[in-house]
Write a protein that holds these residues in place. Structure first.
Motif, PDB file in Angstrom:
ATOM      1  N   LEU A 303       0.829  -1.201   0.000  1.00 24.27           N
ATOM      2  CA  LEU A 303       0.000   0.000   0.000  1.00 24.27           C
ATOM      3  C   LEU A 303       0.872   1.262   0.000  1.00 24.27           C
ATOM      4  N   LEU A 304       1.827   1.295   0.920  1.00 28.37           N
ATOM      5  CA  LEU A 304       2.705   2.458   0.969  1.00 28.37           C
ATOM      6  C   LEU A 304       3.623   2.501  -0.252  1.00 28.37           C
ATOM      7  N   GLY A 305       4.096   1.351  -0.697  1.00 27.66           N
ATOM      8  CA  GLY A 305       4.975   1.300  -1.853  1.00 27.66           C
ATOM      9  C   GLY A 305       4.285   1.767  -3.122  1.00 27.66           C
ATOM     10  N   SER A 306       3.000   1.475  -3.271  1.00 29.58           N
ATOM     11  CA  SER A 306       2.283   1.938  -4.460  1.00 29.58           C
ATOM     12  C   SER A 306       2.197   3.462  -4.500  1.00 29.58           C
ATOM     13  N   LEU A 307       2.027   4.084  -3.326  1.00 31.84           N
ATOM     14  CA  LEU A 307       2.044   5.548  -3.281  1.00 31.84           C
ATOM     15  C   LEU A 307       3.440   6.078  -3.593  1.00 31.84           C
ATOM     16  N   PHE A 308       4.452   5.467  -3.006  1.00 34.03           N
ATOM     17  CA  PHE A 308       5.820   5.902  -3.271  1.00 34.03           C
ATOM     18  C   PHE A 308       6.198   5.690  -4.731  1.00 34.03           C
ATOM     19  N   LEU A 309       5.719   4.602  -5.323  1.00 31.32           N
ATOM     20  CA  LEU A 309       6.034   4.330  -6.720  1.00 31.32           C
ATOM     21  C   LEU A 309       5.411   5.381  -7.630  1.00 31.32           C
ATOM     22  N   ALA A 386      -5.891  -6.017  -0.275  1.00 28.72           N
ATOM     23  CA  ALA A 386      -5.413  -6.414  -1.603  1.00 28.72           C
ATOM     24  C   ALA A 386      -6.174  -5.664  -2.699  1.00 28.72           C
ATOM     25  N   MET A 387      -7.459  -5.444  -2.480  1.00 30.71           N
ATOM     26  CA  MET A 387      -8.245  -4.687  -3.453  1.00 30.71           C
ATOM     27  C   MET A 387      -7.709  -3.256  -3.576  1.00 30.71           C
ATOM     28  N   TRP A 388      -7.358  -2.647  -2.455  1.00 29.59           N
ATOM     29  CA  TRP A 388      -6.844  -1.283  -2.495  1.00 29.59           C
ATOM     30  C   TRP A 388      -5.452  -1.223  -3.102  1.00 29.59           C
ATOM     31  N   VAL A 389      -4.670  -2.275  -2.935  1.00 33.60           N
ATOM     32  CA  VAL A 389      -3.370  -2.322  -3.613  1.00 33.60           C
ATOM     33  C   VAL A 389      -3.577  -2.286  -5.128  1.00 33.60           C
TER      34      VAL A 389
END
Length: 431
Positions: A303-309, A386-389
């Motif tokens: 979750l945090l990595g998707s924002l950072f990415l 997982a859905m939010w990811v």
């Protein structure tokens, strides 16, 4: 990009999203894992832990030394000896309720000794000083110390005057291994420790995602990837590659920690005065709790990595990456505080907000696993996270295509074709 992975993409431009994500994940995982920077990254956190351990050991020793409370005796020599003997008789029964008594050397043989002036001059290391006589003792000290030790001094003086009437019955004891109150207290400590460790690991390891995409934008690799495979597959592959690298780092640190524990277990137990082997486990049991910890750490990282990415994809320089990542880091810190604040308030509206909000959900549910035995909520929470990811990865990839690739290589190529086409038309001879 390695020649093998590039050939795999170019030879089959219709890779499925799962296959494309696997190619990207394998390529990034190997590239990061066998880099020299990753070795320094593994060694880096060990030095603060070592320094923190030494500082904690020294601090605990100082705290134990400071915790020794001494009450000075400035009475006559006979009264001082009688008080010390009375204290020795009462200590086996009262222990911490009676202070340590020591004669004040400066008052020895000084009939005009002023205990108040002595304490106000900050001389000695006494919590209070007892003057007067056994029949009429006077306690000199601050208000808090007087309230704490006045009764104990009166009891010691009474025993010094007439020791025979004071007889304590010999009680028997019956020890239990655990109780509801102590079990809940220990589970709260387990939940707090688990949340803190997961938060620190997430913040430490998720930073690797930030500069990954920004670097590939600079050397044009991202344009090749975007032209060959779906952008959301690129994002997902990079996320899981960094997650795999994170597990390698955790495995290395965990192995070193286990080795240190095996060597210094007795010393740690002595210093902390706690036998960790006899602590009650979390509500769901240690095996399931460890499995849920791994699952929730993975979700928190993704979750945090998707924002950072997404931030790394939108930034053009490392400075921009650091500037844009600060709000997300502060947001994650607030999210951690939200989950920690609702630790002992299960079922409240604020706790439900922490459970439902995607970024705080892994932390709140990990605490639930330590406090409650209910299992179905963890399966539902993992599906929800997982859905939010998937939503964040899809949104980040769409934003990247719309805002970055429009002005990147694809856009420039389109403008170049249009310009060349116009030039060729203008260069045709007029009829």
């Amino acid at each position: 990009m390695s020649a093998q992975n590039q050939a795999a993409i170019e030879s089959n431009p219709r890779l499925s999203r799962l296959e494309a994500a696997w190619v990207i994940a394998r390529r990034d995982f190997i590239a990061v894992l066998f880099s020299r920077a990753f070795l320094f990254f593994l060694v880096g956190p060990l030095f603060p832990v070592l320094v923190g351990g030494l500082a904690g050991s020294i601090g605990s020793q100082v705290s134990r030394d400071v915790a020794v409370v001494e009450v000075g005796l400035a009475m006559s020599a006979e009264d001082n000896n009688a008080m010390i003997e009375a204290r020795a008789r009462l200590f086996p029964a009262l222990r911490g309720a009676v202070p340590s008594l020591r004669e004040v050397p400066e008052a020895r043989g000084d009939a005009d000794f002023d205990a108040k002036a002595f304490l106000e001059a900050r001389q000695g290391n006494y919590a209070a000083i007892v003057t007067g006589t056994l029949a009429e003792p006077e306690v000199v000290g601050t208000g808090g110390q007087i309230r704490r030790w006045q009764g104990a001094v009166e009891l010691i003086a009474a025993d010094a005057v007439a020791p025979t009437p004071l007889a304590f019955p010999q009680s028997t004891t019956q020890q239990v291994t655990n109780s509801a109150a102590s079990e809940r207290k220990n589970r709260i400590r387990t939940a707090q420790a688990a949340q803190m460790v997961m938060f620190l690991l997430t913040m430490l390891l998720a930073g690797m995602v930030l500069s990954n995409l920004a670097e590939e934008k600079g050397n044009k690799i991202i344009e090749i990837l975007a032209a060959a495979i779906p952008m959301d597959a690129v994002f997902m592959g990079k996320l899981f590659a960094m997650l795999g690298v994170s597990f390698v780092g955790i495995a290395v640190w965990g192995t070193l920690g286990w080795g240190f524990w095996a060597i210094a277990e007795d010393a740690i137990t002595t210093v902390t005065q706690t036998d960790f082997r006899n602590l009650p486990g979390p509500a769901v049991g240690w095996p399931l709790f460890m499995a849920l910890s791994i699952a929730y750490f993975s979700m928190a990282y993704l979750l945090l990595g998707s924002l950072f990415l997404t931030i790394g994809a939108m930034a053009n320089t490392v400075r921009e990456v650091q500037t844009l990542s600060m709000p997300v880091t502060m947001l994650q810190l607030m999210v951690f505080f939200l989950a920690a604040a609702t630790l002992t308030d299960a079922g409240s509206q604020l706790e439900m907000v922490a459970v439902i909000f995607p970024l705080s959900s892994p932390f709140a549910l990990l605490a639930r696993a330590a406090m409650e035995e209910t299992l179905w909520i963890h399966a539902a929470a993992l599906l929800w996270q997982a859905m939010w990811v998937a939503i964040l990865v899809k949104g980040g990839s769409m934003l990247f295509r719309k805002r970055v690739m429009k002005s990147g290589g694809a856009g420039r190529e389109k403008k170049s074709r249009a310009k060349n086409k116009g030039w060729s038309r203008s260069a045709e001879p007029a009829e």
